[in-house]
Design an enzyme around this catalytic site. Structure first.
Site, PDB file in Angstrom:
ATOM      1  N   GLY A  17     126.853  58.076 -16.601  1.00 42.49           N
ATOM      2  CA  GLY A  17     125.577  58.502 -16.015  1.00 42.49           C
ATOM      3  C   GLY A  17     125.231  59.902 -16.480  1.00 42.49           C
ATOM      4  O   GLY A  17     124.090  60.189 -16.846  1.00 42.49           O
ATOM      5  N   ILE A 149     133.620  40.617 -16.435  1.00 39.21           N
ATOM      6  CA  ILE A 149     132.902  39.344 -16.465  1.00 39.21           C
ATOM      7  C   ILE A 149     131.438  39.557 -16.080  1.00 39.21           C
ATOM      8  O   ILE A 149     130.513  39.097 -16.730  1.00 39.21           O
ATOM      9  CB  ILE A 149     133.544  38.333 -15.502  1.00 39.21           C
ATOM     10  CG1 ILE A 149     134.890  37.892 -16.072  1.00 39.21           C
ATOM     11  CG2 ILE A 149     132.632  37.119 -15.275  1.00 39.21           C
ATOM     12  CD1 ILE A 149     135.620  36.880 -15.230  1.00 39.21           C
ATOM     13  N   CYS A 383     117.831  65.382   8.127  1.00 37.22           N
ATOM     14  CA  CYS A 383     117.744  64.044   8.702  1.00 37.22           C
ATOM     15  C   CYS A 383     118.595  63.945   9.969  1.00 37.22           C
ATOM     16  O   CYS A 383     118.208  64.483  10.992  1.00 37.22           O
ATOM     17  CB  CYS A 383     118.100  62.995   7.644  1.00 37.22           C
ATOM     18  SG  CYS A 383     117.246  61.440   7.956  1.00 37.22           S
ATOM     19  N   HIS A 510     114.523  64.215   3.440  1.00 38.71           N
ATOM     20  CA  HIS A 510     115.654  64.581   2.581  1.00 38.71           C
ATOM     21  C   HIS A 510     115.211  65.465   1.421  1.00 38.71           C
ATOM     22  O   HIS A 510     114.951  64.960   0.326  1.00 38.71           O
ATOM     23  CB  HIS A 510     116.314  63.316   2.026  1.00 38.71           C
ATOM     24  CG  HIS A 510     117.046  62.530   3.053  1.00 38.71           C
ATOM     25  ND1 HIS A 510     118.379  62.733   3.333  1.00 38.71           N
ATOM     26  CD2 HIS A 510     116.625  61.561   3.898  1.00 38.71           C
ATOM     27  CE1 HIS A 510     118.757  61.921   4.301  1.00 38.71           C
ATOM     28  NE2 HIS A 510     117.703  61.190   4.660  1.00 38.71           N
ATOM     29  N   GLU A 512     116.903  67.150  -0.448  1.00 42.44           N
ATOM     30  CA  GLU A 512     117.877  67.157  -1.558  1.00 42.44           C
ATOM     31  C   GLU A 512     117.494  66.205  -2.687  1.00 42.44           C
ATOM     32  O   GLU A 512     118.024  66.309  -3.786  1.00 42.44           O
ATOM     33  CB  GLU A 512     119.287  66.832  -1.046  1.00 42.44           C
ATOM     34  CG  GLU A 512     119.550  65.385  -0.618  1.00 42.44           C
ATOM     35  CD  GLU A 512     119.220  65.110   0.845  1.00 42.44           C
ATOM     36  OE1 GLU A 512     118.379  65.831   1.424  1.00 42.44           O
ATOM     37  OE2 GLU A 512     119.782  64.153   1.401  1.00 42.44           O
TER      38      GLU A 512
HETATM   39  N1  GLN Z   1     120.788  57.712  11.427  1.00 38.46           N
HETATM   40  C1  GLN Z   1     119.600  58.483  11.463  1.00 38.46           C
HETATM   41  C2  GLN Z   1     118.362  57.622  11.415  1.00 38.46           C
HETATM   42  O1  GLN Z   1     118.396  56.514  10.943  1.00 38.46           O
HETATM   43  C3  GLN Z   1     119.569  59.498  10.339  1.00 38.46           C
HETATM   44  C4  GLN Z   1     119.487  58.884   8.999  1.00 38.46           C
HETATM   45  C5  GLN Z   1     119.817  59.845   7.900  1.00 38.46           C
HETATM   46  O2  GLN Z   1     120.346  60.907   8.155  1.00 38.46           O
HETATM   47  N2  GLN Z   1     119.561  59.479   6.670  1.00 38.46           N
HETATM   48  O3  GLN Z   1     117.308  58.054  11.806  1.00 38.46           O
END
Ligand code: GLN
Length: 543
Positions: A17, A149, A383, A510, A512
């Site tokens: 990668g 395979i 999150c 997110h 990131e």
């Molecule tokens: N478990 C939490 C939710 O579904 C946070 C998800 C996450 O951090 N990606 O809202």
């Protein structure tokens, strides 16, 4: 369109990668429009359902596709924005072929691996070509190892595809390992020879062989590999283990002029030598920064190198832009649960709680957020890390002692985090995820607005189900929590912050997934700056 296929031999985890991403970066620096994608021979339809123990991080694209973490490398190393078309698994291929058969699309034919399955694989290559008319070079990494395979059908499809589009438009690159047999003190080329023989058995003659090695590749071994693998000696490229940072990979591969070899092979020799100044300066700042900070990342899969890949990469990017080495201290949330945050985390310059699912280690994470809040340690929640911060604030500042998320307790009395459906009183919970790029509105005069350079609208990638429960908004705001951004469509809470704290910011999305080497995500940059300040170093903005 020109095509590069990157296959792997001898062992898995060779860094195929990264090789593909590095080649992409070099070609892009030569001025080509590049796109990198992955074909994975496993039967899962996508990695969204795989445990991080199996697969590392699930990387999310703008369109919400849940993909392999290699796509993260591709997006970080090149500017090509990827979509669900760029990630194909056997699971998807078979799902389509079987659905076609049920719908009678094969007009009574006997449905077979060749041509029906191999055609479906080739179709994806044509679909991507058609969907991206501005791309000059499409690089496709084939997951797994030649000889598996499950990979054979993909290789057969590529062989046919090369015939179809013209062999002169295709460059096959095979990445292999040259092991050192310590007792003999020798680097061995035999496994490479044998894996190339396997490829040739299928009818694929690699054009370039990239040899992963811990040591230098001498002329003798280059000659041997060239002769037994039927390639020119100059097309045997060394790919040494990089010492400091994966961002050195393109520079390392460039030593044997991989990009030149590729463009020559593809008849694109007019492309100029790449200008890598920006990249080199980024690498310098990663390798030899002026400052350093210790940042604790508190999670559940902390022992897994790959589970929080994009988070670690984003910290590296933000470290470089702050001229700072980010020493990540990986902390297991369950250890905090058992021994307390003071003992396990103690004094660090910053604390980050990444995303996660399920209730394991949750109390440890809540204790971590409290530790950061009460001790003025910069806190960045992502999150789940945002949901945790909300629960912690509700419990310990707003005295909603039973505050929790319905993810951890279905019968929660104080569901400060809940499913939207529950909130709306819907009993049948489809509870599908909020996935992919979505627009949020940032409120002015907040720290978030300042960090986002006073942008009022931001676009960020999401992957979660549970939400901040609006029933608790008033009480939490009265307690001093500031909501600094909400989703444009439904007004769901996207960013929370604590104005009196040096840096306490948490996002439901997110960030990131949108950070790049020379374009660190603003939240990560601000977090590392705040950590530097917490350490007593005035934040320096590198140019
Ligand atoms: N478990 C939490 C939710 O579904 C946070 C998800 C996450 O951090 N990606 O809202």
């Amino acid at each position: 369109m020109k095509y590069i296929f990157v296959t792997g031999g001898v062992v898995s985890s060779l860094g195929k990668g990264l090789a593909a991403a590095s080649i992409g970066a070099l070609l892009e620096h030569r001025g080509h429009k590049v796109m990198i994608q992955k074909f994975d021979p496993y039967l899962n339809v996508d990695p969204g359902t795989m445990s991080p123990y199996q697969h590392g991080e699930v990387y999310v694209l703008d369109d919400g596709a849940e993909t392999d973490l290699d796509l993260g490398h591709y997006e970080r190393f090149t500017s090509g924005k990827l979509s669900r078309l760029n990630s194909l698994s056997s699971g998807q291929v078979f799902e389509t072929v079987i659905r076609n058969e049920r719908e009678g699309k094969y007009l009574g034919a006997t449905v077979q691996y060749i041509p029906h399955v191999t055609d479906e694989i080739q179709k994806r290559l044509f679909d991507v070509t058609e969907a991206n008319p501005d791309v000059d070079i499409l690089i496709t990494e084939i997951g797994g190892t030649v000889g598996d395979i499950e990979g054979t059908l993909f290789l057969e499809a590529l062989r046919q595809f090369a015939l179809e589009v013209g062999r002169e438009n295709v460059c096959f690159i095979h990445v292999t390992l040259l092991p050192l047999v310590k007792a003999a003190g020798e680097i061995k080329t035999k496994p490479t020879q044998q894996s190339v023989a396997k490829l040739r058995e299928i009818g694929i003659q690699p054009d370039i062989i990239i040899c992963r090695t811990e040591h230098d590749l001498d002329e003798d071994n280059r000659r041997k590999i060239a002769m037994f693998c039927n390639v020119e000696k100059k097309n045997v490229v060394a790919f040494r283990d990089v010492e400091n940072t994966i961002y050195q990979c393109p520079l390392d591969l460039r030593r044997d002029k991989i990009d030149r070899l590729v463009v020559d092979r593809l008849g694109m020799s007019e492309s100029p030598t790449p200008d890598l100044k920006d990249w080199e300066s980024f690498v310098d700042r990663v390798v030899q920064p002026e400052h350093s900070v210790d940042i604790a990342v508190v999670g559940k899969y902390i022992e897994l190198q790959d589970a929080y890949k994009s988070i670690y990469e984003s910290l590296t990017h933000a470290g470089a832009s702050n001229n700072t080495r980010v020493n990540v201290i990986r902390v297991d949330a369950e250890a905090v649960e058992e021994h307390g945050a003071e003992k396990v985390i103690g004094t660090v310059d910053g604390i980050l709680i990444p995303g996660g699912f399920g209730d394991r280690g949750i109390e440890g994470k809540i204790a971590t957020a409290r530790h950061a809040r009460e001790n003025n340690i910069p806190y960045f929640g992502i999150c789940l890390g945002m949901q945790i911060a909300t629960i912690e604030f509700a419990r310990h500042v707003c005295e909603i002692t039973a505050a929790t998320s319905t993810e951890f307790d279905k019968e929660a009395n104080e569901p400060v985090i809940c499913l939207q459906e529950e909130q709306k009183g819907i009993r049948d919970m489809g509870a599908s995820m909020r996935l992919g790029l979505q627009k949020s509105i940032v409120y002015p005069d907040t720290k978030a607005a300042e960090i986002y350079n006073n942008a009022t609208e931001i676009f960020e990638r999401h992957r979660h189900r549970w939400e901040f429960n609006p029933d608790y908004l008033d009480r939490l705001q009265e307690g001093g929590l500031v909501i600094s951004a909400v989703s444009a469509n439904e007004g769901l809470v996207e960013i929370i912050e604590l104005p009196k704290h040096p840096f306490f910011i948490a996002a439901q999305y997110h960030p990131e997934f949108l950070s790049k080497p020379n374009f660190p995500h603003p939240l990560f940059h601000a977090f590392v700056s705040a950590s530097l300040i917490a350490k007593g170093v005035a934040a320096t903005q590198a140019s």
